[in-house]
Design an enzyme around this catalytic site. Sequence first.
Site, PDB file in Angstrom:
ATOM      1  N   THR A 129       0.822  -1.210   0.000  1.00  0.00           N
ATOM      2  CA  THR A 129       0.000   0.000   0.000  1.00  0.00           C
ATOM      3  C   THR A 129       0.859   1.265   0.000  1.00  0.00           C
ATOM      4  O   THR A 129       1.997   1.255   0.499  1.00  0.00           O
ATOM      5  CB  THR A 129      -0.913   0.012   1.249  1.00  0.00           C
ATOM      6  OG1 THR A 129      -1.498   1.302   1.389  1.00  0.00           O
ATOM      7  CG2 THR A 129      -0.140  -0.297   2.536  1.00  0.00           C
ATOM      8  N   TYR A 153      -1.460  -0.213  11.193  1.00  0.00           N
ATOM      9  CA  TYR A 153      -1.756  -0.885   9.913  1.00  0.00           C
ATOM     10  C   TYR A 153      -0.601  -0.660   8.939  1.00  0.00           C
ATOM     11  O   TYR A 153      -0.043  -1.612   8.371  1.00  0.00           O
ATOM     12  CB  TYR A 153      -3.068  -0.354   9.304  1.00  0.00           C
ATOM     13  CG  TYR A 153      -3.194  -0.663   7.819  1.00  0.00           C
ATOM     14  CD1 TYR A 153      -3.386  -1.973   7.368  1.00  0.00           C
ATOM     15  CD2 TYR A 153      -3.098   0.349   6.854  1.00  0.00           C
ATOM     16  CE1 TYR A 153      -3.474  -2.263   6.003  1.00  0.00           C
ATOM     17  CE2 TYR A 153      -3.182   0.065   5.501  1.00  0.00           C
ATOM     18  CZ  TYR A 153      -3.368  -1.246   5.073  1.00  0.00           C
ATOM     19  OH  TYR A 153      -3.450  -1.530   3.732  1.00  0.00           O
TER      20      TYR A 153
HETATM   21  P1  NAD Z   1     -10.376  -6.481   2.584  1.00  0.00           P
HETATM   22  O1  NAD Z   1     -10.280  -6.161   4.031  1.00  0.00           O
HETATM   23  O2  NAD Z   1     -11.616  -6.164   1.833  1.00  0.00           O
HETATM   24  O3  NAD Z   1     -10.097  -8.053   2.345  1.00  0.00           O
HETATM   25  C1  NAD Z   1      -9.075  -8.746   2.998  1.00  0.00           C
HETATM   26  C2  NAD Z   1      -9.337 -10.226   2.743  1.00  0.00           C
HETATM   27  O4  NAD Z   1      -8.265 -10.970   3.359  1.00  0.00           O
HETATM   28  C3  NAD Z   1     -10.640 -10.746   3.359  1.00  0.00           C
HETATM   29  O5  NAD Z   1     -11.307 -11.583   2.442  1.00  0.00           O
HETATM   30  C4  NAD Z   1     -10.180 -11.530   4.582  1.00  0.00           C
HETATM   31  O6  NAD Z   1     -11.066 -12.578   4.941  1.00  0.00           O
HETATM   32  C5  NAD Z   1      -8.833 -12.056   4.100  1.00  0.00           C
HETATM   33  N1  NAD Z   1      -7.915 -12.369   5.200  1.00  0.00           N
HETATM   34  C6  NAD Z   1      -7.614 -11.611   6.279  1.00  0.00           C
HETATM   35  N2  NAD Z   1      -6.730 -12.247   7.072  1.00  0.00           N
HETATM   36  C7  NAD Z   1      -6.451 -13.433   6.466  1.00  0.00           C
HETATM   37  C8  NAD Z   1      -5.599 -14.506   6.783  1.00  0.00           C
HETATM   38  N3  NAD Z   1      -4.860 -14.508   7.908  1.00  0.00           N
HETATM   39  N4  NAD Z   1      -5.542 -15.558   5.939  1.00  0.00           N
HETATM   40  C9  NAD Z   1      -6.306 -15.584   4.807  1.00  0.00           C
HETATM   41  N5  NAD Z   1      -7.148 -14.600   4.474  1.00  0.00           N
HETATM   42  C10 NAD Z   1      -7.207 -13.514   5.284  1.00  0.00           C
HETATM   43  O7  NAD Z   1      -9.105  -5.788   1.914  1.00  0.00           O
HETATM   44  P2  NAD Z   1      -8.913  -5.031   0.532  1.00  0.00           P
HETATM   45  O8  NAD Z   1      -9.296  -3.624   0.682  1.00  0.00           O
HETATM   46  O9  NAD Z   1      -9.483  -5.857  -0.554  1.00  0.00           O
HETATM   47  O10 NAD Z   1      -7.303  -5.071   0.448  1.00  0.00           O
HETATM   48  C11 NAD Z   1      -6.628  -6.169  -0.146  1.00  0.00           C
HETATM   49  C12 NAD Z   1      -5.137  -5.895  -0.091  1.00  0.00           C
HETATM   50  O11 NAD Z   1      -4.850  -4.669  -0.779  1.00  0.00           O
HETATM   51  C13 NAD Z   1      -4.590  -5.717   1.320  1.00  0.00           C
HETATM   52  O12 NAD Z   1      -3.316  -6.321   1.378  1.00  0.00           O
HETATM   53  C14 NAD Z   1      -4.465  -4.216   1.487  1.00  0.00           C
HETATM   54  O13 NAD Z   1      -3.435  -3.887   2.397  1.00  0.00           O
HETATM   55  C15 NAD Z   1      -4.118  -3.799   0.074  1.00  0.00           C
HETATM   56  N6  NAD Z   1      -4.514  -2.432  -0.310  1.00  0.00           N
HETATM   57  C16 NAD Z   1      -5.797  -2.005  -0.116  1.00  0.00           C
HETATM   58  C17 NAD Z   1      -6.160  -0.725  -0.553  1.00  0.00           C
HETATM   59  C18 NAD Z   1      -7.559  -0.185  -0.353  1.00  0.00           C
HETATM   60  O14 NAD Z   1      -7.761   1.021  -0.523  1.00  0.00           O
HETATM   61  N7  NAD Z   1      -8.538  -1.001  -0.026  1.00  0.00           N
HETATM   62  C19 NAD Z   1      -5.203   0.087  -1.180  1.00  0.00           C
HETATM   63  C20 NAD Z   1      -3.908  -0.390  -1.350  1.00  0.00           C
HETATM   64  C21 NAD Z   1      -3.577  -1.668  -0.926  1.00  0.00           C
HETATM   65  O1  DAU Z   2      -3.990   4.376   0.807  1.00  0.00           O
HETATM   66  C1  DAU Z   2      -4.271   3.003   0.713  1.00  0.00           C
HETATM   67  C2  DAU Z   2      -5.066   2.600   1.932  1.00  0.00           C
HETATM   68  O2  DAU Z   2      -6.351   3.180   1.785  1.00  0.00           O
HETATM   69  C3  DAU Z   2      -5.187   1.095   2.105  1.00  0.00           C
HETATM   70  O3  DAU Z   2      -3.906   0.548   2.312  1.00  0.00           O
HETATM   71  C4  DAU Z   2      -6.104   0.759   3.297  1.00  0.00           C
HETATM   72  O4  DAU Z   2      -6.295  -0.638   3.404  1.00  0.00           O
HETATM   73  C5  DAU Z   2      -7.442   1.426   3.074  1.00  0.00           C
HETATM   74  O5  DAU Z   2      -8.270   1.217   4.196  1.00  0.00           O
HETATM   75  C6  DAU Z   2      -7.253   2.927   2.835  1.00  0.00           C
HETATM   76  O6  DAU Z   2      -6.784   3.577   4.052  1.00  0.00           O
HETATM   77  P1  DAU Z   2      -7.387   4.985   4.519  1.00  0.00           P
HETATM   78  O7  DAU Z   2      -7.203   5.124   5.967  1.00  0.00           O
HETATM   79  O8  DAU Z   2      -6.892   6.097   3.652  1.00  0.00           O
HETATM   80  O9  DAU Z   2      -8.926   4.724   4.118  1.00  0.00           O
HETATM   81  P2  DAU Z   2     -10.302   5.042   4.872  1.00  0.00           P
HETATM   82  O10 DAU Z   2     -11.401   4.762   3.901  1.00  0.00           O
HETATM   83  O11 DAU Z   2     -10.375   4.421   6.219  1.00  0.00           O
HETATM   84  O12 DAU Z   2     -10.202   6.607   5.069  1.00  0.00           O
HETATM   85  C7  DAU Z   2     -10.044   7.477   3.964  1.00  0.00           C
HETATM   86  C8  DAU Z   2      -9.945   8.908   4.509  1.00  0.00           C
HETATM   87  O13 DAU Z   2     -11.200   9.246   5.086  1.00  0.00           O
HETATM   88  C9  DAU Z   2      -8.923   9.050   5.619  1.00  0.00           C
HETATM   89  O14 DAU Z   2      -8.321  10.333   5.529  1.00  0.00           O
HETATM   90  C10 DAU Z   2      -9.760   8.955   6.895  1.00  0.00           C
HETATM   91  C11 DAU Z   2     -11.080   9.572   6.481  1.00  0.00           C
HETATM   92  N1  DAU Z   2     -12.269   9.036   7.153  1.00  0.00           N
HETATM   93  C12 DAU Z   2     -12.451   7.680   7.168  1.00  0.00           C
HETATM   94  C13 DAU Z   2     -13.535   7.131   7.823  1.00  0.00           C
HETATM   95  C14 DAU Z   2     -13.728   5.627   7.863  1.00  0.00           C
HETATM   96  C15 DAU Z   2     -13.189   9.895   7.735  1.00  0.00           C
HETATM   97  O15 DAU Z   2     -13.032  11.153   7.692  1.00  0.00           O
HETATM   98  N2  DAU Z   2     -14.262   9.361   8.387  1.00  0.00           N
HETATM   99  C16 DAU Z   2     -14.466   8.015   8.469  1.00  0.00           C
HETATM  100  O16 DAU Z   2     -15.472   7.605   9.089  1.00  0.00           O
END
Ligand code: NAD
Ligand code: DAU
Length: 342
Positions: A129, A153
């Site tokens: 990330t 995280y």
């Molecule tokens: P998510 O939370 O929606 O999904 C995570 C998945 O991993 C779930 O299906 C959960 O059951 C599974 N999981 C958790 N622990 C596990 C374990 N110990 N063994 C097997 N499965 C397990 O997450 P997401 O938003 O889809 O993110 C996926 C990946 O992308 C993560 O590595 C996250 O750090 C990365 N990422 C997310 C974002 C974002 O904005 N969502 C951005 C950049 C990178």
């Molecule tokens: O940048 C990549 C990351 O983006 C991923 O690695 C993480 O898994 C993903 O959760 C996300 O992290 P953020 O903390 O940026 O995402 P989140 O949606 O939690 O929050 C986005 C922005 O919004 C952040 O500045 C916090 C703010 N926020 C979030 C929530 C949940 C609020 O203001 N209110 C809220 O209730």
Amino acid sequence: MPSHSPRNMLVTGGAGFIGSAYVRLALADPRLERLTVLDKLTYAGNRANLDGVAGDPRFHFVQGDIADPAAVRTCLTGIDTVVNFAAETHVDRSIQDASSFVLTDVYGLHILLEASRSAGVERILHVSTDEVYGHVEHGSSSEDDCLLPRSPYAASKAGGDLLARAYFVTHGLPVVITRGSNTFGPRQYPEKLMPLFITNALDGLPVPVYGDGLQIREWISVDDHCRGIHTALTLGVPGNIYNVGSGHARTNLEVTLRILDLCGRGPDLIQHVEDRKAHDRRYSIDCTKLMSLGWHPERGLEPALAETVAWYKENQNWWRPLRGRADFVEHYQRTYKGTSTQ
Ligand code: NAD
Ligand code: DAU
């Protein structure tokens, strides 16, 4: 460097938000012979995310933990390609209790890397990330910048990211790492900003903006992120790291106002609440390296956000049961100090 063509894949965390979108993308390639998802099905994992592919004879699902060496070893039999999405992913939960983050995002990844080494996989892509860089006041982070994570995280993801790279350097494991920015789209568990604010707004509930709401995130559609991961997997060079962003930088307030508008609501629903601890002010990544492999983000923020809002409007049978579950309600009340989810 010749391109890598996956034939038999293991996708860990494939029942989550981005992982399930990636599974659909990978299975669209008829040359792929078999794809197995290994997922622990934590609160964020959801079998329904994979409904569309369940009937594909090449698709297999195993419920299990990447930190369980026996489960991982079994799943790796015959596998040539691993893509790791499995992680604990929500910053607010990591502030409340970081244990599961260290267990999955660092130790679990260690088990997966070790088992992949023993199994002799041809390629392993680890999904990291942009949060590992920490917040950046000016300019954009590039892949060789130092890592300064600020939340538990981000720190656990940075630990995993460094460990994955070390397995390339030390053992020659063919690891590729991607560092993606804030991702949005259908099937995102409704605790993150976009799905939380959309589902709250649809129900006429206040949307809790942390602090002044002027924090900046780089929003990428889940489709662009998955194509970026697949490009790095197939065309990237082992030992390399690739940023995957969009250039669409917005303040949280800008995103919030747009979501409210698309949901037919006004700014009166905005509720400024206590700021997140150590809240990163701004992320921004330079994606020149991945673009040199031929990838570029295709989705504009406006149309992709409008489609995302439309998806949550049309798929209430997907998110209403999740918001009704005890784990969601507990998390909501803990994070937003007793505020009701209804
Ligand atoms: P998510 O939370 O929606 O999904 C995570 C998945 O991993 C779930 O299906 C959960 O059951 C599974 N999981 C958790 N622990 C596990 C374990 N110990 N063994 C097997 N499965 C397990 O997450 P997401 O938003 O889809 O993110 C996926 C990946 O992308 C993560 O590595 C996250 O750090 C990365 N990422 C997310 C974002 C974002 O904005 N969502 C951005 C950049 C990178
Ligand atoms: O940048 C990549 C990351 O983006 C991923 O690695 C993480 O898994 C993903 O959760 C996300 O992290 P953020 O903390 O940026 O995402 P989140 O949606 O939690 O929050 C986005 C922005 O919004 C952040 O500045 C916090 C703010 N926020 C979030 C929530 C949940 C609020 O203001 N209110 C809220 O209730």
